[in-house]
Scaffold this active site. Sequence first.
Site, mmCIF file in Angstrom:
data_model
loop_
_atom_site.group_PDB
_atom_site.id
_atom_site.type_symbol
_atom_site.label_atom_id
_atom_site.label_comp_id
_atom_site.label_asym_id
_atom_site.label_seq_id
_atom_site.Cartn_x
_atom_site.Cartn_y
_atom_site.Cartn_z
ATOM 1 N N CYS A 31 0.809 -1.222 0.000
ATOM 2 C CA CYS A 31 0.000 0.000 0.000
ATOM 3 C C CYS A 31 0.842 1.271 0.000
ATOM 4 O O CYS A 31 0.286 2.379 0.016
ATOM 5 C CB CYS A 31 -0.951 -0.015 1.192
ATOM 6 N N HIS A 67 -2.204 8.286 6.110
ATOM 7 C CA HIS A 67 -2.505 6.991 5.487
ATOM 8 C C HIS A 67 -3.928 6.583 5.891
ATOM 9 O O HIS A 67 -4.683 6.108 5.055
ATOM 10 C CB HIS A 67 -1.472 5.971 5.928
ATOM 11 N N GLU A 118 -0.551 5.669 13.692
ATOM 12 C CA GLU A 118 -0.306 6.904 12.933
ATOM 13 C C GLU A 118 -0.674 8.141 13.744
ATOM 14 O O GLU A 118 0.031 9.164 13.680
ATOM 15 C CB GLU A 118 -1.092 6.882 11.624
ATOM 16 N N LYS A 159 -9.223 8.107 2.510
ATOM 17 C CA LYS A 159 -9.817 6.768 2.412
ATOM 18 C C LYS A 159 -11.218 6.716 2.998
ATOM 19 O O LYS A 159 -11.972 5.787 2.718
ATOM 20 C CB LYS A 159 -8.901 5.742 3.083
ATOM 21 N N HIS A 202 -9.964 2.102 0.174
ATOM 22 C CA HIS A 202 -8.517 1.879 0.130
ATOM 23 C C HIS A 202 -8.153 1.229 -1.205
ATOM 24 O O HIS A 202 -8.420 0.043 -1.417
ATOM 25 C CB HIS A 202 -8.097 0.990 1.292
ATOM 26 N N PHE A 249 2.003 -3.384 3.937
ATOM 27 C CA PHE A 249 2.375 -4.704 4.448
ATOM 28 C C PHE A 249 3.831 -4.968 4.072
ATOM 29 O O PHE A 249 4.284 -4.630 2.968
ATOM 30 C CB PHE A 249 1.494 -5.790 3.819
#
Length: 409
Positions: free
Chosen positions: A163, A303, A314, A332, A337, A396
């Site tokens: 991502c 994010h 975050e 998002k 996403h 990831f």
Amino acid sequence: MTEPVAVTGLGLITPAGENTGATWDTVCRGAGTAAAQDPALAGLPVGFSCRVPLSRDDLDRRVGRTAWRMSHNAVLAVLAAREAVHDAGLDAPTWDGDRVAVVIGCGLGADAVREEQARRLTERGADMVSALTIPQIIPNMAAGEVSIDLGARGPSLAPATACASGATAVAVARDLLTAGRCDVAVTGATEAAVTPLFTTGFWRAGALSRRADAVTGASRPFAADRDGFVMAEGAGVLVLERAADAATRGARVRALLVGCGSTSDAHHPTAPAPDGRGAEAALRTALADGGLAPHDVDHVNAHGTSTPANDAAESALIARVLPHRPSVTAPKGVLGHSLGAAGAVEAALTVLTLQHGTVPPIANLDAPAPGFDIDCVTKEPRRQDVRVAVSHSFGFGGHNVVLALTRVS
């Protein structure tokens, strides 16, 4: 400190709109775009998603005669790239293609093709598998199709950092420009992974929201009751040029990309490091690369996945490194996403925030969860004099990428 590069063109095709203007308008309205019961996901535990607002037939007509050979993610990339190049005022048929780089990231590739061809092999035999299977599946083909479409014969790369792929692509393109390997970089990312297998995989990993009874409110970055993200597709492309070159040709410069930071957690395949030190190092590196200090940051494009672990880590990162409380948004909530594409889409939105002095609100958020000491923009767009902004992307594998951008003075 690295030489800044100019962002001279943007191209977006997302669940919020078929181009940059439509996407920006929808993101600023702050309403979710998820639709109930995606036909491709029928019968699965999670059946809703965020799709681009054009059918495949509509997309193919816009691409033209070469669309037949392209996977869905490549089609999205080609259309976004064409818009970005046009927006930059460049003319692909007449430019020096040897000096144009294409860097288009992709996190997962064309899984719809993979699933369909695997089904054909199992049910109907080898002779029924398409000869286009491999060229449609390989994750670099979106970059390849963009290069072909634009006649760009410089370096062509396809970063894959899950991502964070879109942000990684932008950072790599910046490096190619500053190293003198090209004069123009067409960069960004694409993803079309709303497929049964990938959706089920994210569901099994506990990453997806299960709010099937209220899908437009399912993606809730930084909310106390967030329960996961919504699968989405899309593409975002930026045109980058050295600032001096852009000035020489009289190009409109939307914003400057002044710093990039990339690190790895080296901690866990899917979970962010609890101490957030890898992400913090990426943020500090991006700022130092741009000759900036933390207190210079006016705005953070987070994010913000709407997952419990990511948003907690975050928010702690932002509060720790940027205690002066810059404004925070998280697209998002509107877009879902789009995985590998998200970093590029959100870099483009950050450019628009700098250019327009407007911070879009986070969809489905009344106030940050208790303990999240950050200044989330909610309910309506906020007018703000944004001079410096950062865009976070995490993936990831422990990938952390931060882009630092500034307004054109």
